[in-house]
Design a protein around this motif. Structure first.
Motif, PDB file in Angstrom:
ATOM      1  N   ILE A 106       3.871  10.499   0.794  1.00 11.25           N
ATOM      2  CA  ILE A 106       3.960   9.236   0.051  1.00 11.25           C
ATOM      3  C   ILE A 106       5.295   8.559   0.331  1.00 11.25           C
ATOM      4  N   ILE A 107       6.367   9.325   0.340  1.00 11.40           N
ATOM      5  CA  ILE A 107       7.695   8.745   0.612  1.00 11.40           C
ATOM      6  C   ILE A 107       7.761   8.192   2.030  1.00 11.40           C
TER       7      ILE A 107
ATOM      8  N   CYS B  95       5.338   7.059   3.834  1.00 15.19           N
ATOM      9  CA  CYS B  95       4.540   5.836   3.887  1.00 15.19           C
ATOM     10  C   CYS B  95       5.288   4.685   3.213  1.00 15.19           C
ATOM     11  N   MET B  96       5.967   4.990   2.097  1.00 15.13           N
ATOM     12  CA  MET B  96       6.690   3.966   1.349  1.00 15.13           C
ATOM     13  C   MET B  96       7.782   3.321   2.208  1.00 15.13           C
ATOM     14  N   VAL B  97       8.525   4.124   2.944  1.00 14.82           N
ATOM     15  CA  VAL B  97       9.637   3.563   3.717  1.00 14.82           C
ATOM     16  C   VAL B  97       9.164   2.791   4.943  1.00 14.82           C
ATOM     17  N   SER B  98       7.902   2.982   5.319  1.00 13.49           N
ATOM     18  CA  SER B  98       7.395   2.267   6.494  1.00 13.49           C
ATOM     19  C   SER B  98       6.689   0.955   6.132  1.00 13.49           C
ATOM     20  N   LYS B  99       6.549   0.673   4.853  1.00 12.26           N
ATOM     21  CA  LYS B  99       5.842  -0.543   4.415  1.00 12.26           C
ATOM     22  C   LYS B  99       6.833  -1.637   4.029  1.00 12.26           C
ATOM     23  N   PRO B 100       6.371  -2.889   4.041  1.00 11.69           N
ATOM     24  CA  PRO B 100       7.235  -3.990   3.594  1.00 11.69           C
ATOM     25  C   PRO B 100       7.653  -3.817   2.133  1.00 11.69           C
ATOM     26  N   LYS B 101       8.769  -4.419   1.782  1.00 14.34           N
ATOM     27  CA  LYS B 101       9.337  -4.264   0.437  1.00 14.34           C
ATOM     28  C   LYS B 101       8.423  -4.773  -0.670  1.00 14.34           C
ATOM     29  N   LYS B 102       7.513  -5.674  -0.360  1.00 14.52           N
ATOM     30  CA  LYS B 102       6.647  -6.205  -1.420  1.00 14.52           C
ATOM     31  C   LYS B 102       5.718  -5.126  -1.993  1.00 14.52           C
ATOM     32  N   TYR B 103       5.533  -4.022  -1.278  1.00 12.91           N
ATOM     33  CA  TYR B 103       4.709  -2.925  -1.765  1.00 12.91           C
ATOM     34  C   TYR B 103       5.549  -1.817  -2.411  1.00 12.91           C
ATOM     35  N   TYR B 104       6.855  -1.974  -2.393  1.00 11.68           N
ATOM     36  CA  TYR B 104       7.770  -0.927  -2.856  1.00 11.68           C
ATOM     37  C   TYR B 104       7.466  -0.493  -4.288  1.00 11.68           C
ATOM     38  N   PHE B 105       7.236  -1.456  -5.168  1.00 13.05           N
ATOM     39  CA  PHE B 105       6.979  -1.149  -6.577  1.00 13.05           C
ATOM     40  C   PHE B 105       5.808  -0.185  -6.723  1.00 13.05           C
ATOM     41  N   PHE B 106       4.731  -0.438  -6.020  1.00 11.43           N
ATOM     42  CA  PHE B 106       3.532   0.388  -6.131  1.00 11.43           C
ATOM     43  C   PHE B 106       3.754   1.781  -5.536  1.00 11.43           C
ATOM     44  N   TYR B 107       4.449   1.824  -4.397  1.00 11.28           N
ATOM     45  CA  TYR B 107       4.734   3.121  -3.787  1.00 11.28           C
ATOM     46  C   TYR B 107       5.741   3.915  -4.616  1.00 11.28           C
ATOM     47  N   GLN B 108       6.653   3.206  -5.283  1.00  7.74           N
ATOM     48  CA  GLN B 108       7.612   3.906  -6.139  1.00  7.74           C
ATOM     49  C   GLN B 108       6.885   4.599  -7.286  1.00  7.74           C
TER      50      GLN B 108
ATOM     51  N   LEU C 203       3.758   5.688  -7.180  1.00  2.97           N
ATOM     52  CA  LEU C 203       3.098   6.847  -6.566  1.00  2.97           C
ATOM     53  C   LEU C 203       4.085   7.984  -6.323  1.00  2.97           C
ATOM     54  N   THR C 204       5.277   7.633  -5.868  1.00  2.00           N
ATOM     55  CA  THR C 204       6.316   8.638  -5.620  1.00  2.00           C
ATOM     56  C   THR C 204       6.691   9.342  -6.915  1.00  2.00           C
ATOM     57  N   ASP C 205       6.861   8.567  -7.987  1.00  2.79           N
ATOM     58  CA  ASP C 205       7.195   9.161  -9.282  1.00  2.79           C
ATOM     59  C   ASP C 205       6.106  10.133  -9.735  1.00  2.79           C
ATOM     60  N   MET C 206       4.862   9.746  -9.516  1.00  4.20           N
ATOM     61  CA  MET C 206       3.747  10.613  -9.896  1.00  4.20           C
ATOM     62  C   MET C 206       3.717  11.877  -9.044  1.00  4.20           C
ATOM     63  N   ALA C 207       4.006  11.741  -7.756  1.00  2.95           N
ATOM     64  CA  ALA C 207       4.039  12.904  -6.860  1.00  2.95           C
ATOM     65  C   ALA C 207       5.184  13.845  -7.239  1.00  2.95           C
TER      66      ALA C 207
END
Length: 138
Positions: free
Chosen positions: A26-27, A29-42, A44-48
């Protein structure tokens, strides 16, 4: 001496490695995506992170008394709930963003890992039932 791949079995600690791998994927994937998706990946990261914390906590409980067995069981069940929640959130993200924010390959890979984690944890819970029968009193 090494063991042939066909003769290997799943380690009874595989659930720890798998939970860590879920968080790492998850992390990554998060760093490879544009910043506009950061909130959603963050989220997911917290849940993981919580998933890994629950399995670590459960695994670190040394069962001597009934309360210990209950705590271990509770933490493993919380880990299963966290894995289910991650599955739900990744599904929502794919529905919202499609291939832009979340690739289908990532969704499939993560879903497989999460389902494997749930199966592994349920296996540990089943083993615990018979292992701690004397403590639980059933």
């Amino acid at each position: 001496m090494s063991v042939k791949a066909c003769d290997r079995s799943v380690s009874n600690m595989e659930f720890l490695k798998n939970a860590r791998d879920i968080e790492v994927n998850i992390i990554k994937c998060m760093v490879s995506k544009p910043k506009k998706y950061y909130f959603f990946y963050q989220k997911l990261t917290d849940m993981a992170i919580e998933l890994l914390n629950h399995v670590k906590k459960a695994n670190s409980v040394y069962v001597e008394y009934y309360e210990d067995a209950v705590l271990r069981n509770k933490e493993f069940k919380m880990a299963i709930a966290e894995a289910q929640a991650i599955l739900s959130q990744i599904e929502v993200m794919y529905y919202l963003f499609g291939g832009n924010g979340v690739s289908i390959k990532f969704v499939k890979n993560l879903a497989e890992m999460l389902n494997k984690e749930i199966v592994l944890i349920k296996g540990v819970l089943k083993n615990d039932q018979s292992k701690y029968e004397r403590v639980i009193g059933k």
